[in-house]
Enzyme design. Structure first.
Site, PDB file in Angstrom:
ATOM      1  N   GLU A   8      20.354  35.927  18.045  1.00  0.00           N
ATOM      2  CA  GLU A   8      21.768  35.563  18.042  1.00  0.00           C
ATOM      3  C   GLU A   8      21.846  34.111  17.566  1.00  0.00           C
ATOM      4  OE1 GLU A   8      24.205  37.657  18.921  1.00  0.00           O
ATOM      5  OE2 GLU A   8      23.010  39.299  19.776  1.00  0.00           O
TER       6      GLU A   8
ATOM      7  N   GLU B 202     -13.770  80.319  44.039  1.00  0.00           N
ATOM      8  CA  GLU B 202     -15.109  80.913  44.133  1.00  0.00           C
ATOM      9  C   GLU B 202     -15.485  81.367  42.724  1.00  0.00           C
ATOM     10  OE1 GLU B 202     -16.809  81.081  46.964  1.00  0.00           O
ATOM     11  OE2 GLU B 202     -15.238  80.504  48.391  1.00  0.00           O
TER      12      GLU B 202
END
Length: 1373
Positions: A320, A757
């Site tokens: 700016e 498992e």
């Protein structure tokens, strides 16, 4: 007038002639400018004018000037258009560099864009002046020559030429219009945004579409977007996920670099660097150093600077330049002078950091679109068409990697970046070799046409690390850099064998060393026999938790003889490392997930197991012969086995990392088993968890990829009757497992765990391992992907955007809550559907959001919570609020940093001190304390509190930056140990703690700050006599527990004389005097014989006043202890067993007794005190002291941080005079008193609290405060008015009543006086007459006085009054 010949030509012929002439003009017109989109525009050049700096150039003037400049300097200038505005005006870009018509390898591209808002015009003119300046000074000034030669500079003076044409000179506030484009679209609000979906028709924003295409084609390195309206440099991000209008700092990954770049511009701008633009419209606006974070200033969604950073390889800031948007032209010369040096200095920064080339190893050809990854910075960029890259970095040491699909990644470590020009670092990437065929797979060219797809809904997931660079464009399209296409198959593991511990360790170290950018090896603890419990974490940033990235884990070999999981996890590590960067699935998983892999939880058991074991038990348990999957605390059953070191290590691991999903790999069947593993009855039946559907979903995700498992008949030869539908089962429905790990995960953390498992044979032959890998490879990957299902997001403070840790996420109708991580992020696994989610946190108002979970992917749900307002209740002080100076705000941030994330952990790691632990005798302890005061005299002070029965001094050591001065504004903390002489661990810990603080003062900034802001009093030994007779390695002995009189000092603290049978022991009296000094905010006492933290009371009191705060303080200590917070208080030597939630217990529940020190501290010292029991053994061997110190160091430091929380303030009257001794009542019960200066400080549990302030002669004040678990206490100011109540009635009423009463009394008195006066006057008149006619009256009286009642009365009257009258008369004469 003669009729022109043209008018006699028929209309149709005239049209044809016109068309012909137009074609001729177009053909013969010279080319004056090349448009990047293939167009050429004809604008006749005019002779270059001398710049006057006193007028604006409209579009036509600008066009003529730019063409003239390009024509005059063709060797360094080229003019082109990147597109057109809505009204057809060209978006001109001047390219300035040596050889401007060609791209040169290794030359970074820079751009300036101005006049994006048409009425912000200074930028337009300044950039024109910059073009003129660069062209004019080239080969005249060395600086400009160097800049133009080494930099590819692009300058666009006006991105919004249509808006400029509508603007009006002198319009400072933009009231006249012209800001937006010709279709009224603000060009800085419609770029694709990371936090918000932008909906707009592309035809309405041709300027944005042209610039996006330009950004993506050029791969700029650095840029600035020039605006007007104030004077400041703004840097990304411009908006945040919360879109708070102001005050929300939105930090990018390159925040430090952006702040540096913004300061470069601001520091060279005479006005901007002051930080005070003094704009008439906003005179109060100030910017520190002239810079600001965009979103902190105000929220700008759809801004261009963020788009450049996120999608364009380019770091851009917004500048700016002036308070007035369209100032008078007379000010232009001044604006150019203000900005010239800043514009040049900023451009030069395109050359900082690291630069180089990435080439292919065999042919040396350039590799475009290679990702350049800087470790620790979550933002990557890619190489350009020549394989060149430019990575802007601040000075420091960096690890940088180059990664591309189809190539082996290359990492370079410890690259030293210095100030000035960039260091060059080149990379050479080798193509991946297909091991099966021996061929080299080279990816196809990346120059294929882009694909399009619908714009996705923005999510919080970062795409910075993705190998596919997607750009979301407005209007529902998506431009993509196409992925590399390759037909190669993923690299599979090559060596299948059983790895013993030594072999496994070498394997893990090898891959951690070979792939350091994605693999990191660490240990969570040790087994019974001292083997490390190794974990390999694999992620794109493996050493830290990245907010928004879920944590996942696999655990194998819990049962030592079930080995398939161990080998599969080693295979998985190899697979992920070898295929990262080349296999899209692996790359995506690693980039988006932090994957923790523990191949063996039971390395001791593995060493005794034997290959070929089908269904045996040898090696199943650990070295103490305990089944680790029966060793966790259970919700239904009491686990009586002592907690094993492997179990404790895993529990601690789980508490330290916010895991979301996990699997525990076993063997002996082929099924996925999900919670619960047991039930209340202890029989085999379905035990459903609240998240049963989620568990079924993740279990099926694994089983479906394993056909044999999914079949449901796993081990027909071993267990012919066993069947599991879809290959999954509820644990308890299969068989009961009390003390299992998966249930403990679910019930005690955010982690959903299943047990898998993997095969019927527990320890198969090595030759069978390849088949296990093939069966499970897809399942292992698919299961990891499940962590990205459900909802995720962040819970933040709406005010400052800070993540809120430990916030609760509740899903309505599912009775299982999860909590946010330390950074406020969370993940909640859910099956597809619509849910009501509620986020809550102490001190905040809860928020409810409805969310729909998709079938694929995750729904992002962010919560922004509002603090419960600290609005005063009742009569409140009308004085000024307490203000925070910058140093106090800095301290607030300091405490917050230590309280959140890894702040405290990092402090512990950064403050290692050399120490040699041993037990010190009383004499050695005294000399040690004296040595501290001699070596650190500025921060220590030693004083005697009294003596023991055997005349040993009871010492207290104060550590502070001003130890001999009273500083009532600072909190005061007391550390006490040695009340029982047979438990001397606390004494040694406090001595080491004191040395640790002193040694690090002035060296470690955090320790220095804590000492400067705190008064620390350390009382290492209350019972030195008992300590002298206690014996080392006596874990349960009572020898030394009491003082020389045989008195347990922790039963001798009585404040009421009626409760005391005998005089207090001298040790007790010394400590009581210290406690009664008051001013203490917190006290921590160290003892031994257990492993937990207790809070008051020791006496059997129900209920405990302020119990929430007392328990919270004990919990803070326990949660920062690696074992205590697990709640495993099982001490076999003293018969204590069981699980204490969080390792915290009310003292009376442990051992109730009267006269304790902590009870006295609370009741008479008005200071909360907790007692910490550091271990089961009262007097362990000296060799264990170093371990005990390591366990308690962080927890002790946490107390120094915690003492700065709660509520603090100052009490004064209207004149500003501090009120000492005012009573502060907390929540209607606990009382503290103001000290010198009117200061007070009280610790409170997080949440809302009521405060009452009471002082004699003043009006009572009430206020509500909010206390946070991670923020320092905010100072409040209580200003008293005089008490307006008298006898409980308002002062005005009492005064008015009293005045009326007095008035009435005075009037009554006057009336009485008047009556009496009148009567007295009548009597006087009679007496005067008597005296005048005395003789006559005497005769009359004598005559009438005989025999008459009336005469008697008259005579009586005369006699009674004569004397008085005589007196009165005489006085009157």
């Amino acid at each position: 007038m003669a009729t022109p010949v043209w008018q006699h030509i028929p209309a149709r012929l005239r049209r044809r002639v016109s068309l012909f002439l137009l074609c001729v003009v177009v053909v013969v017109s010279p080319d004056v400018g090349e448009a990047s989109l293939g167009r050429r525009r004809d604008v006749s050049p005019s002779p270059e004018e001398v710049e006057s700096y006193n007028r604006y150039y409209n579009y036509a003037d600008l066009t003529r000037l730019l063409h003239s400049l390009a024509q005059k300097h063709p060797h360094i200038a080229n003019l082109s258009s990147v597109g057109q505005s809505v009204q057809g005006r060209e978006l001109w870009v001047m390219r300035i560099t040596k050889d401007p018509n060609t791209d040169t390898p290794g030359k970074p591209k820079f751009k300036y864009v101005g006049n994006m808002h048409g009425d912000e015009t200074v930028s337009r003119q300044v950039l024109v002046y910059l073009v003129e300046y660069l062209l004019a000074k080239y080969e005249e000034e060395p600086r400009i020559t160097q800049l133009v030669t080494t930099t590819d500079i692009y300058i666009m003076p006006s991105m919004n030429p249509d808006g400029f044409e509508r603007s009006v000179e002198g319009d400072c506030n933009g009231d006249a219009g012209g800001r937006a484009n010709a279709r009224d679209y603000d060009l800085n609000r419609y770029f694709p945004d990371q936090f918000q979906k932008i909906n707009v028709n592309q035809d309405d924003i041709p300027e944005i579409m042209a610039v996006i295409k330009w950004i993506l084609e050029k791969k700029f390195v650095l840029s600035a977007n020039l605006h007007g309206g104030t004077v400041v440099a703004s840097y990304p991000f411009d908006d945040s996920a919360f879109h708070q209008q102001r005050g929300q700092y939105s930090q990018s990954s390159d925040d430090g670099v952006f702040r540096y770049l913004a300061r470069v511009y601001a520091e060279n701008h005479p006005v901007m660097r002051t930080g005070e633009p003094n704009c008439p419209s906003t005179p109060e606006e100030k910017f520190k150093d002239g810079i600001t974070n965009g979103a902190q200033w105000y929220d700008v969604p759809g801004g261009m600077q963020d788009y450049n950073y996120l999608h364009g390889n380019c770091l851009e800031i917004t500048l700016e330049l002036s308070c007035c948007k369209y100032p008078p032209a007379s000010q232009l010369h001044e604006e150019w002078n203000l900005n010239r040096e800043s514009l040049l200095a900023y451009m030069e920064k395109v050359h900082i950091g690291v630069r180089g080339f990435v080439t292919e190893a065999s042919a040396g050809t350039a590799l475009p679109d290679v990702s350049i990854v800087v470790a620790g910075i979550n933002h990557n960029l890619t190489t350009g068409q020549f394989g060149d890259y430019f990575r802007l970095l601040l000075p420091g040491v960096y690890n940088i990697s180059a990664m591309a699909p189809g190539y082996t990644s290359m990492a370079v470590y410890n690259i030293q970046v210095s100030e000035g020009n960039a260091i060059e670092q080149n990379f050479t990437l080798a193509p991946v070799v297909n091991i099966h065929t021996g061929s080299i797979t080279v990816p196809m060219s990346s120059t294929q046409s882009a694909t399009t797809a619908p714009m996705p809904t923005p999510t919080a997931t970062s795409t910075a690390n993705s190998t596919l660079n997607r750009v979301n464009l407005p209007g529902g399209t998506e431009s993509s850099t196409p992925p590399f296409v390759s037909e190669q198959q993923p690299v599979q593991p090559q060596e299948f064998r059983h790895h013993n511990y030594a072999d496994m360790e070498l394997f893990l170290r090898k891959y951690s060393s070979e792939f350091p950018s994605i693999a990191h090896l660490y240990s969570v603890g040790r087994s019974v026999e001292g083997r490390e419990l190794y974990v390999m974490v694999i992620s794109d940033n493996p050493t830290v938790h990245e907010p928004g990235e879920p944590e996942f884990k696999y655990v194998g070999n819990m049962h030592g003889n079930e080995v398939v999981g161990r080998e599969l996890l080693l295979n998985l590590i190899e697979y992920l490392c070898r295929n990262y960067g080349s296999d899209p699935e692996v790359t995506q998983l690693v980039n988006s997930t932090r994957i923790h892999i523990m191949p063996s939880m039971n390395p001791d058991g593995y060493e005794v197991a034997r290959e070929g074991d089908v269904k045996g038990y040898k090696g199943r348990n650990n070295s103490n012969n305990y089944d680790l999957n029966r060793n966790f605390p259970d919700q239904f059953a009491t686990t009586r086995d002592p907690r094993q070191p492997e179990t404790v290590a895993v529990m601690n691991w789980l508490k330290s990392i916010p895991f979301i999903l996990s699997a525990n790999l076993h063997g002996g069947s082929l099924v996925v088993n999900y919670p619960y593993d047991d039930d209340k009855e202890g029989i085999s039946q379905y035990s459903k968890s609240p998240d049963d559907k989620v568990f079924q979903q993740v279990a099926r995700a694994y089983s479906q990829e394993n056909p044999l498992m999914h079949n449901g008949h796993p081990c027909e030869e071993l267990y012919p009757d066993e069947y599991f539908e879809d290959g999954i089962t509820n644990g308890a429905n299969w068989y009961n497992v009390p003390g299992g790990m998966q249930d403990w995960n679910y019930l005690n953390s955010n982690c959903f765990e299943v047990t898998i498992e993997l095969g019927c044979v527990k320890y198969p032959k090595a030759k069978d391992l390849p088949s296990y890998w093939e069966q499970n490879r897809r399942s292992l990957l698919k299961f990891i992907q499940q962590v990205h299902k459900g909802v995720k997001g962040t819970v933040t403070d709406i005010k400052d955007g800070t993540g809120i840790p430990n916030a609760t996420i509740q899903v309505e109708k599912i009775k299982h809550n999860i909590t946010t991580a330390q950074t406020g992020d969370y993940w909640r696994l859910l099956v597809p559907g619509t849910y009501s989610l509620i986020a809550s946190a102490r001190g905040y108002t809860s928020v409810r959001i409805y969310a729909t979970v998709p079938i694929n992917g995750v729904e992002v749900v962010d919560f922004r919570l509002t603090r419960v307002h600290s609005e005063p209740k009742g009569q409140t002080p009308k004085g000024p609020e307490a203000t925070q100076d910058p140093s106090e705000e800095e301290f607030q941030s300091f405490i917050k940093d230590l309280s959140l994330g890894q702040g405290l952990e990092q402090l512990v790691r950064s403050t290692a001190t050399e120490n040699s632990f041993r037990y010190r005798s009383y004499k050695e302890m005294s000399e040690f304390l004296r040595g501290l005061t001699l070596n650190f005299p500025k921060i220590t002070s030693r004083r005697s509190l009294g003596q023991s029965l055997e005349f040993r001094t009871i010492w207290a050591l104060e550590i502070s930056n001003k130890p001999d001065e009273a500083e009532p504004s600072e909190p005061k903390i007391r550390f006490v140990a040695g009340i029982h002489g047979n438990a001397p661990v606390g004494t040694e810990l406090l001595l080491e703690f004191a040395a640790f603080l002193c040694i690090n003062y002035g060296k470690n900034p955090a320790i220095t700050r804590l000492i400067n802001e705190t008064r620390i009093v350390i009382l290492p030994s209350i019972n030195p006599d008992g300590r002298e007779i206690a014996k080392e390695k006596q874990c349960t002995s009572t020898l030394g527990l009491t003082n020389a009189h045989g008195k347990d000092l922790d039963t001798d603290f009585f404040g009421n004389a009626s409760q005391r049978v005998v005089e207090a022991q001298p040790e007790t009296r010394a400590v009581m005097n210290l406690i009664l000094e008051r001013g203490y905010t917190l006290s921590v006492a160290l003892d031994g014989g257990s492993l937990l933290a207790t809070y008051p009371y020791d006496k059997p009191v129900q209920p405990v006043e302020n119990e929430g705060t007392l328990k919270y303080l004990a919990n803070v200590y326990a949660s920062n202890h690696p074992k205590m917070h697990l709640g495993d208080t099982g001490c076999p030597n003293n018969g204590q067993l069981g699980n204490i939630p969080d390792g915290v217990l009310r003292a009376a529940e442990r051992q109730s007794h009267m006269g304790s020190m902590k009870d006295f501290s609370v009741d008479f010292g008005h200071c909360p005190e907790i007692t910490v029991y550091t271990g089961c053994c009262l007097f362990p061997s000296a060799e264990q002291l170093s371990t005990l110190w390591a366990e308690n160091k962080k927890a002790l430091l946490s107390m120094l941080v915690e003492v700065h929380k709660g509520v603090r303030g100052k009490v004064r009257d209207k004149s500003g005079k501090p009120i000492v001794g005012a009573m502060i009542v907390l929540n209607g019960g606990v009382r503290v008193f103001t000290a010198e200066g009117g200061y007070f400080h009280a610790l409170l549990a997080p949440g809302n609290h009521n405060i009452e302030a009471v002082a004699d002669g003043y009006q009572q004040q009430r206020q509500e405060v909010v206390v946070s678990s991670y923020e320092a206490a905010n100072a409040i100011l209580i200003e008293f008015d005089m008490d307006n109540n008298i006898f409980g009635l308002p002062r005005e009423f009492v005064v008015a009543t009293a005045a009326a009463s007095m008035t009435a009394l005075v009037v009554t008195a006057c009336i009485i006086w008047c009556v009496c006066s009148a009567k007295s006057n009548r009597q006087k008149d009679g007496f005067h007459r008597l005296r005048q006619h005395r003789d006559d009256y005497d005769d009359e009286i004598r005559l009438t006085s005989m025999g008459s009642k009336k005469s008697l009365l008259a005579h009586e009257f005369q006699d009674d009054s004569e004397s008085d009258e005589e007196t009165l008369y005489a006085n009157k004469l």
